[in-house]
Write a protein that holds these residues in place. Structure first.
Motif, PDB file in Angstrom:
ATOM      1  N   ASP A 116      -5.276  30.653 -22.500  1.00 37.26           N
ATOM      2  CA  ASP A 116      -3.996  29.988 -22.290  1.00 37.26           C
ATOM      3  C   ASP A 116      -4.089  28.533 -22.749  1.00 37.26           C
ATOM      4  OD1 ASP A 116      -1.927  28.401 -20.650  1.00 37.26           O
ATOM      5  OD2 ASP A 116      -1.350  30.474 -20.279  1.00 37.26           O
ATOM      6  N   PRO A 117      -3.090  28.045 -23.490  1.00 37.53           N
ATOM      7  CA  PRO A 117      -3.134  26.654 -23.955  1.00 37.53           C
ATOM      8  C   PRO A 117      -3.339  25.634 -22.840  1.00 37.53           C
ATOM      9  CG  PRO A 117      -1.394  27.839 -25.100  1.00 37.53           C
ATOM     10  CD  PRO A 117      -1.920  28.772 -24.032  1.00 37.53           C
ATOM     11  N   SER A 118      -2.916  25.964 -21.629  1.00 34.79           N
ATOM     12  CA  SER A 118      -3.089  25.032 -20.515  1.00 34.79           C
ATOM     13  C   SER A 118      -4.561  24.852 -20.139  1.00 34.79           C
ATOM     14  CB  SER A 118      -2.298  25.517 -19.291  1.00 34.79           C
ATOM     15  OG  SER A 118      -2.827  26.751 -18.807  1.00 34.79           O
ATOM     16  N   ASN A 119      -5.435  25.753 -20.622  1.00 36.15           N
ATOM     17  CA  ASN A 119      -6.861  25.683 -20.301  1.00 36.15           C
ATOM     18  C   ASN A 119      -7.701  25.003 -21.379  1.00 36.15           C
ATOM     19  OD1 ASN A 119      -6.606  28.964 -18.823  1.00 36.15           O
ATOM     20  ND2 ASN A 119      -6.660  27.011 -17.764  1.00 36.15           N
ATOM     21  N   TYR A 120      -7.092  24.677 -22.515  1.00 38.29           N
ATOM     22  CA  TYR A 120      -7.874  24.128 -23.624  1.00 38.29           C
ATOM     23  C   TYR A 120      -8.662  22.886 -23.214  1.00 38.29           C
ATOM     24  CZ  TYR A 120      -5.095  27.053 -26.853  1.00 38.29           C
ATOM     25  OH  TYR A 120      -4.485  28.095 -27.505  1.00 38.29           O
ATOM     26  N   ARG A 125     -13.472  19.632 -21.240  1.00 40.20           N
ATOM     27  CA  ARG A 125     -14.001  18.739 -20.199  1.00 40.20           C
ATOM     28  C   ARG A 125     -15.309  19.252 -19.621  1.00 40.20           C
ATOM     29  NH1 ARG A 125      -8.484  18.413 -18.585  1.00 40.20           N
ATOM     30  NH2 ARG A 125      -8.871  19.869 -16.868  1.00 40.20           N
ATOM     31  N   LEU A 126     -15.443  20.563 -19.466  1.00 36.22           N
ATOM     32  CA  LEU A 126     -16.694  21.109 -18.939  1.00 36.22           C
ATOM     33  C   LEU A 126     -17.849  20.871 -19.915  1.00 36.22           C
ATOM     34  CD1 LEU A 126     -15.572  24.483 -17.285  1.00 36.22           C
ATOM     35  CD2 LEU A 126     -16.133  22.323 -16.172  1.00 36.22           C
ATOM     36  N   GLY A 179     -20.643  20.798 -28.366  1.00 39.03           N
ATOM     37  CA  GLY A 179     -19.814  19.625 -28.121  1.00 39.03           C
ATOM     38  C   GLY A 179     -18.446  19.816 -28.734  1.00 39.03           C
ATOM     39  N   HIS A 180     -17.745  18.711 -28.963  1.00 36.28           N
ATOM     40  CA  HIS A 180     -16.409  18.814 -29.546  1.00 36.28           C
ATOM     41  C   HIS A 180     -16.062  17.527 -30.268  1.00 36.28           C
ATOM     42  CE1 HIS A 180     -14.187  16.117 -26.746  1.00 36.28           C
ATOM     43  NE2 HIS A 180     -15.188  16.419 -25.941  1.00 36.28           N
ATOM     44  N   GLN A 181     -15.099  17.643 -31.164  1.00 31.39           N
ATOM     45  CA  GLN A 181     -14.472  16.495 -31.807  1.00 31.39           C
ATOM     46  C   GLN A 181     -12.979  16.697 -31.672  1.00 31.39           C
ATOM     47  OE1 GLN A 181     -14.917  16.025 -36.115  1.00 31.39           O
ATOM     48  NE2 GLN A 181     -15.181  13.826 -35.813  1.00 31.39           N
ATOM     49  N   ASP A 182     -12.373  15.887 -30.816  1.00 28.79           N
ATOM     50  CA  ASP A 182     -10.973  16.097 -30.440  1.00 28.79           C
ATOM     51  C   ASP A 182     -10.829  17.513 -29.877  1.00 28.79           C
ATOM     52  OD1 ASP A 182     -10.332  13.500 -31.302  1.00 28.79           O
ATOM     53  OD2 ASP A 182     -10.084  14.206 -33.360  1.00 28.79           O
ATOM     54  N   ASN A 183      -9.946  18.325 -30.441  1.00 25.54           N
ATOM     55  CA  ASN A 183      -9.736  19.673 -29.912  1.00 25.54           C
ATOM     56  C   ASN A 183     -10.493  20.749 -30.684  1.00 25.54           C
ATOM     57  OD1 ASN A 183      -8.080  18.908 -27.792  1.00 25.54           O
ATOM     58  ND2 ASN A 183      -6.201  19.083 -28.995  1.00 25.54           N
ATOM     59  N   GLU A 184     -11.430  20.329 -31.521  1.00 26.33           N
ATOM     60  CA  GLU A 184     -12.264  21.289 -32.230  1.00 26.33           C
ATOM     61  C   GLU A 184     -13.656  21.311 -31.610  1.00 26.33           C
ATOM     62  OE1 GLU A 184     -10.911  21.815 -36.751  1.00 26.33           O
ATOM     63  OE2 GLU A 184     -11.734  19.829 -36.323  1.00 26.33           O
ATOM     64  N   LEU A 185     -14.170  22.517 -31.394  1.00 28.59           N
ATOM     65  CA  LEU A 185     -15.485  22.678 -30.794  1.00 28.59           C
ATOM     66  C   LEU A 185     -16.551  22.704 -31.890  1.00 28.59           C
ATOM     67  CD1 LEU A 185     -14.689  25.434 -28.139  1.00 28.59           C
ATOM     68  CD2 LEU A 185     -14.552  22.947 -27.907  1.00 28.59           C
ATOM     69  N   ILE A 186     -17.655  22.009 -31.643  1.00 31.39           N
ATOM     70  CA  ILE A 186     -18.764  21.965 -32.593  1.00 31.39           C
ATOM     71  C   ILE A 186     -19.749  23.069 -32.221  1.00 31.39           C
ATOM     72  CG2 ILE A 186     -20.664  20.571 -33.488  1.00 31.39           C
ATOM     73  CD1 ILE A 186     -18.977  18.093 -32.705  1.00 31.39           C
ATOM     74  N   PHE A 187     -20.128  23.882 -33.197  1.00 28.11           N
ATOM     75  CA  PHE A 187     -20.988  25.023 -32.874  1.00 28.11           C
ATOM     76  C   PHE A 187     -22.115  25.192 -33.876  1.00 28.11           C
ATOM     77  CE2 PHE A 187     -17.788  26.902 -35.707  1.00 28.11           C
ATOM     78  CZ  PHE A 187     -18.533  27.743 -36.524  1.00 28.11           C
TER      79      PHE A 187
END
Length: 294
Positions: free
Chosen positions: A167-171, A176-177, A199-207
Motif C-alpha cells: 500500500d502506498p501509505s506504507n512506502y 524508515r525501518l 539503504g535508499h536514495q529518496d524513494n528508491e531502495l538501494i540493493f
C-alpha cells in the motif's frame, strides 16, 4: 553472495539423489540474499558499524576475523565447517519445510533456517538470533534476561504488507525501518527474484543483486585470494512500489542499551497511524485442541 556453480555441498546422504545439484543458478536468489543479510550482520558484530575492506590491508587480526565470517558461507566445506553453506540451508529446507532445492524460499523460511543454523552450530558463540513473523515483535523475547549476558542479538523481523502490492501509505515506513541505526538490511525483491536492500536514495531502495553466477571457492586456502567474489561493487536501485509484499529486516542489537533503543524506535513507529509494525508484551498461548480452536 551470488549464485555459485561447481560446488558439492548439496550432494549429501540426507538429500535424495533427484534433489542433489552442484549449482544454484535460477533458484537460489533468496538463499543468497539471506546469506548477504546475515554476513553483513556478522561483519557489524565483529567490526562495528565502520567495516571496510581497507581495514584488512595492514591488520592480520582483522583479516583472520573477516575470513572467519566468509568461511561460514563457503559451499565446498563440510557441513560442520561452514554453518551457513547453501548445502546446510537446503538440507533444513527439505527436512523441516519440505522445500526442494528448486522451490521458492520466502523471506520467512530463509530467516528461520539461518537462525536455526546459527543457534545450532554457534559459529560465533557470542551471537544469538531471533525470528519474528506476521508483522509482530514480542517484547518478552527481546528482553529475556539471558539475551545480553554473554551474547549480542540478531533479530529477523518478517512483514507481510498486502496480497499483491505494498500500500502506498506504507512506502515511507519501509524506508524508515531501513534508516534505523540497528538495521543491517532487508531481503525481499520482486516476485521470485530476491534482492538484498542496504539503504535508499529518496524513494528508491538501494540493493545488491545475487543473480550473477560465479564458481564456488574450491578450498579454504583459496578464500583470501578469492575474497572479493563475496563483494558486490555495483549497487542498483529499485522503486519501493516495485518491491514484493513479503520482506524481512535484520536488526543487530549489541547490548541491552541498544535493545532498549530499538524497542523505543519500534514503539514510536507502531504508534504512527496506519503502521504495519505490531508490538506485544508476549506471544499468546494458543490451545492445540482442534475442537476448541474451532
Amino acid at each position: 553472495m551470488t549464485y555459485r556453480k561447481s560446488f558439492a555441498s548439496i550432494v549429501r546422504p540426507s538429500i535424495p539423489k533427484e534433489h542433489q545439484c552442484v549449482g544454484d543458478s535460477g533458484w537460489g536468489c533468496m538463499l543468497r540474499s539471506g546469506q548477504m543479510l546475515l554476513a553483513n550482520s556478522l561483519m557489524r558484530h565483529l567490526f562495528g558499524n565502520e567495516f571496510s575492506l581497507k581495514m584488512l590491508e595492514d591488520s592480520k587480526e582483522n583479516r583472520v576475523k573477516y575470513l572467519s565470517v566468509l568461511m561460514e558461507f563457503m559451499d565446498n566445506l563440510k557441513d560442520s565447517e561452514a554453518a551457513f553453506s547453501i548445502g546446510n540451508v537446503v538440507e533444513i529446507g527439505l527436512l523441516k519445510y519440505k522445500m526442494t532445492p528448486k522451490n521458492w524460499y520466502g523471506p520467512s523460511i530463509i530467516a528461520s533456517i539461518l537462525s536455526q543454523l546459527n543457534n545450532t552450530h554457534k559459529p560465533f558463540k557470542d551471537l544469538k538470533t531471533l525470528v519474528f513473523t506476521e508483522n509482530t515483535v514480542y517484547l518478552d523475547q527481546l528482553t529475556s534476561p539471558d539475551n545480553f549476558k554473554t551474547t549480542s542479538l540478531l533479530v529477523f523481523v518478517v512483514f507481510r504488507l498486502g496480497l499483491k502490492s505494498i500500500d502506498p501509505s506504507n512506502y515511507q515506513e519501509v524506508i524508515r525501518l531501513l534508516d534505523l541505526p540497528q538495521c543491517t538490511g532487508m531481503i525481499g525483491g520482486q516476485v521470485k527474484g530476491a534482492l538484498y536492500f542496504v539503504g535508499h536514495q529518496d524513494n528508491e531502495l538501494i540493493f545488491l543483486d545475487p543473480h550473477v553466477v560465479q564458481n564456488a571457492v574450491e578450498k579454504l586456502e583459496n578464500l583470501w585470494a578469492e575474497h572479493l567474489s563475496y563483494h558486490y561493487s555495483t549497487p542498483l536501485k529499485l522503486a519501493v512500489d516495485k518491491v514484493d509484499t513479503c520482506i524481512c529486516y535484520g536488526f543487530y542489537l549489541k547490548d541491552n542499551e541498544e535493545c532498549k533503543n530499538f524497542i523505543n524506535a519500534l514503539k514510536e513507529e507502531a504508534a504512527k497511524e496506519g503502521s504495519f509494525v505490531e508490538i506485544h508484551d508476549k506471544e499468546p498461548e494458543y490451545n492445540d485442541d482442534p475442537l476448541i480452536a474451532l
